[in-house]
Design a protein around this motif. Structure first.
Motif, PDB file in Angstrom:
ATOM      1  N   PHE A  14       0.812  -1.224   0.000  1.00 49.05           N
ATOM      2  CA  PHE A  14       0.000   0.000   0.000  1.00 49.05           C
ATOM      3  C   PHE A  14       0.846   1.274   0.000  1.00 49.05           C
ATOM      4  N   CYS A  15       0.310   2.287  -0.678  1.00 51.01           N
ATOM      5  CA  CYS A  15       0.954   3.613  -0.712  1.00 51.01           C
ATOM      6  C   CYS A  15      -0.123   4.674  -0.529  1.00 51.01           C
ATOM      7  N   ARG A  16       0.301   5.866  -0.095  1.00 49.54           N
ATOM      8  CA  ARG A  16      -0.660   6.974   0.031  1.00 49.54           C
ATOM      9  C   ARG A  16      -1.173   7.408  -1.329  1.00 49.54           C
ATOM     10  N   LYS A  18      -0.097   6.931  -5.872  1.00 49.91           N
ATOM     11  CA  LYS A  18       0.718   6.174  -6.825  1.00 49.91           C
ATOM     12  C   LYS A  18       1.613   7.145  -7.596  1.00 49.91           C
ATOM     13  N   CYS A  19       2.915   6.954  -7.526  1.00 47.96           N
ATOM     14  CA  CYS A  19       3.842   7.833  -8.243  1.00 47.96           C
ATOM     15  C   CYS A  19       3.817   7.470  -9.732  1.00 47.96           C
ATOM     16  N   PRO A  20       3.892   8.470 -10.612  1.00 52.23           N
ATOM     17  CA  PRO A  20       3.648   8.205 -12.036  1.00 52.23           C
ATOM     18  C   PRO A  20       4.750   7.399 -12.733  1.00 52.23           C
ATOM     19  N   TYR A  21       5.893   7.202 -12.076  1.00 53.38           N
ATOM     20  CA  TYR A  21       6.988   6.444 -12.706  1.00 53.38           C
ATOM     21  C   TYR A  21       7.022   4.991 -12.237  1.00 53.38           C
ATOM     22  N   CYS A  22       6.210   4.656 -11.215  1.00 49.03           N
ATOM     23  CA  CYS A  22       6.418   3.423 -10.457  1.00 49.03           C
ATOM     24  C   CYS A  22       5.573   2.257 -10.963  1.00 49.03           C
ATOM     25  N   ASP A  23       6.235   1.124 -11.234  1.00 44.29           N
ATOM     26  CA  ASP A  23       5.454  -0.069 -11.616  1.00 44.29           C
ATOM     27  C   ASP A  23       5.594  -1.186 -10.578  1.00 44.29           C
ATOM     28  N   ALA A  98      11.159   3.432   3.675  1.00 54.35           N
ATOM     29  CA  ALA A  98      10.268   4.460   4.231  1.00 54.35           C
ATOM     30  C   ALA A  98      10.140   5.626   3.270  1.00 54.35           C
ATOM     31  N   ASN A  99       8.968   6.230   3.249  1.00 52.18           N
ATOM     32  CA  ASN A  99       8.781   7.484   2.523  1.00 52.18           C
ATOM     33  C   ASN A  99       9.032   8.627   3.507  1.00 52.18           C
ATOM     34  N   PRO A 100       9.566   9.733   3.020  1.00 53.10           N
ATOM     35  CA  PRO A 100       9.975  10.796   3.950  1.00 53.10           C
ATOM     36  C   PRO A 100       8.854  11.706   4.443  1.00 53.10           C
TER      37      PRO A 100
HETATM   38  S1  SF4 Z   1       7.597   4.912  -5.638  1.00 52.48           S
HETATM   39 FE1  SF4 Z   1       7.122   4.181  -3.601  1.00 52.48          FE
HETATM   40  S2  SF4 Z   1       5.454   5.572  -2.891  1.00 52.48           S
HETATM   41 FE2  SF4 Z   1       5.580   5.784  -5.091  1.00 52.48          FE
HETATM   42  S3  SF4 Z   1       4.036   4.348  -5.861  1.00 52.48           S
HETATM   43 FE3  SF4 Z   1       6.052   3.311  -5.927  1.00 52.48          FE
HETATM   44  S4  SF4 Z   1       6.172   2.206  -4.034  1.00 52.48           S
HETATM   45 FE4  SF4 Z   1       4.511   3.728  -3.795  1.00 52.48          FE
END
Ligand code: SF4
Ligand SMILES: C[S@@+](CC[C@H](N)C(=O)[O-])C[C@H]1O[C@@H](n2cnc3c(N)ncnc32)[C@H](O)[C@@H]1O
Length: 383
Positions: A14-16, A18-23, A98-100
């Motif tokens: 789970f994430c707060r 979704k970052c646009p680069y992340c798969d 961890a996310n900052p």
């Molecule tokens: S980069 Fe990290 S915070 Fe962003 S969507 Fe991917 S896993 Fe989640």
């Protein structure tokens, strides 16, 4: 006889946002039932323990997703259960990603008390505009504060940056890197931005709205990164990872050295040696499907598939060539049952002459130029 090492990966999906680069296998949900998820992860761990008995656990890695959204109690319960199921190494490494965001930073003390001794922070950039472009939920001040707090709270820390962003000049990256080095401890992960299929960035790139640097520019940024980090005593030990010698991430080294690991949680995969052969484990990726399967039958393992000799050789090479140390010739030849020259006769001399690989009595390794374009090198070598 000493026990074989085992690494354990635990995925929090789970994430707060979704970052646009992340798969990665990461999902945004309105809420999660902490008790159910804790029970399910413990159950998966119990179930998989039977697949890898007689081991000593050398590392645990909480990855994601965003594991800093976990409750410290869940993290503590999982670490405790690992210690109950296996003997653990005296220098057990327990990493948490961890996310900052400041809300998550508030939990650092709880994670440390739970037994986490290494924190890996997804800083991504120290530039406010770049953080916005990357769709991050934190700003520059939060990133800096989180790095400082992490260093004060954990024996070992690392942080991630993403470079070779659209329009990023060599000078701008060097300035950002210098600032990062003032904040960093003994380890840094520096990734070149890749456009992954199915992501927001892939859609924008297809529309022509986003262009990543040309190969030549990216190579120049990579080279400058290698030199700068080596000069300050944090040489690369893997394509994107730099550490003071001895401070490498032992968990990730286990993957790259093709040692055994279990993958706990949705989408996590594992590699386990049984009766002298390697087996691959895979899990259902969707969090809800995974949770339902575990609640119904203790585990959501899709399959335990035997890995053939040729495939195992390929995996060992694909993983090992990411490392500066490369692949030990003896291990590779024992696995393959033939010499490295016999295995890769065709293209190996060309790749060595071209300056992409080195081969000596002990190791097959990629040079910095080879690591920078490893996919192409592997494509030629394993064709
Ligand atoms: S980069 Fe990290 S915070 Fe962003 S969507 Fe991917 S896993 Fe989640
Ligand atoms: C599992 S992710 C991050 C964990 C954590 N949720 C976070 O965002 O900080 C691990 C790292 O991979 C890197 N990464 C993910 N997607 C990437 C991409 N498309 N290009 C380059 N680096 C990427 C980021 O640096 C990220 O921190």
């Amino acid at each position: 006889m000493s026990l074989a090492p085992l690494a354990i990966y635990i995925h929090w999906p789970f994430c707060r946002s979704k970052c646009p680069y992340c798969d990665f296998n990461s999902h945004v949900r309105a809420g999660t039932d902490v008790a159910r998820w804790t029970r399910a992860l413990l159950s998966d761990l119990d179930h998989q323990a039977a697949m890898a008995t007689d081991r000593v656990v050398t590392s645990i890695f909480f990855g994601g997703g965003t594991p800093s959204l976990m409750m410290p109690e869940t993290v503590a319960a999982l670490i405790e259960r690992v210690s109950a199921l296996w003997p653990v190494a005296g220098d057990l490494e327990v990493t948490l990603e961890a996310n900052p965001n400041s809300a998550e930073a508030e939990r650092f003390a709880g994670f440390a008390a739970a037994g986490v001794n290494r924190l890996s922070l997804g800083v991504q950039s120290l530039d406010l505009e770049a953080l916005r472009f990357l769709g991050r939920g934190h700003n520059r001040a939060e990133a800096i504060a989180a790095i400082r707090l992490a260093r004060a709270s954990f024996a070992r820390t690392s942080f991630d940056l993403i470079y070779a962003r659209p329009g990023q000049s060599l000078a701008a990256w060097q300035a950002e890197l210098d600032e990062a080095l003032m904040l960093a401890g003994e380890h840094l992960s520096l990734y070149q931005l890749t456009i992954e299929p199915g992501t927001g960035f892939a859609t924008r790139a297809a529309r022509g709205e986003l262009t990543i640097p040309e190969e030549e520019t990216a190579a120049a940024l990579f080279e400058a990164t290698q030199q700068r980090l080596a000069a300050v005593g944090l040489p690369a030990y893997e394509i994107s990872n730099h550490a003071r010698p001895g401070a490498e991430c032992r968990h990730n080294l286990a993957y790259w050295r093709y040692q055994d690991y279990l993958g706990i949680g949705p989408g996590a995969h594992g590699r386990v040696t049984r009766g002298g052969s390697k087996f691959a484990s895979a899990q259902r990726r969707n969090p809800e499907a995974w949770l339902a399967a575990v609640e119904e039958s203790e585990t959501a393992l899709d399959a335990l598939t035997p890995i053939g000799c040729e495939e195992a050789v390929e995996e060992m090479v694909m993983m090992g060539l990411r490392l500066v140390e490369g692949v030990p010739r003896e291990r590779l030849e024992a696995l393959a049952g033939r010499t490295v020259e016999e295995m890769f006769g065709g293209t190996l001399p060309q790749l060595v002459e071209g300056g992409f690989l080195t081969l000596d009595a002990d190791r097959l390794a990629a040079t910095a130029a080879g690591r920078q374009r490893l996919n192409a090198v592997l494509g030629a070598l394993l064709a």
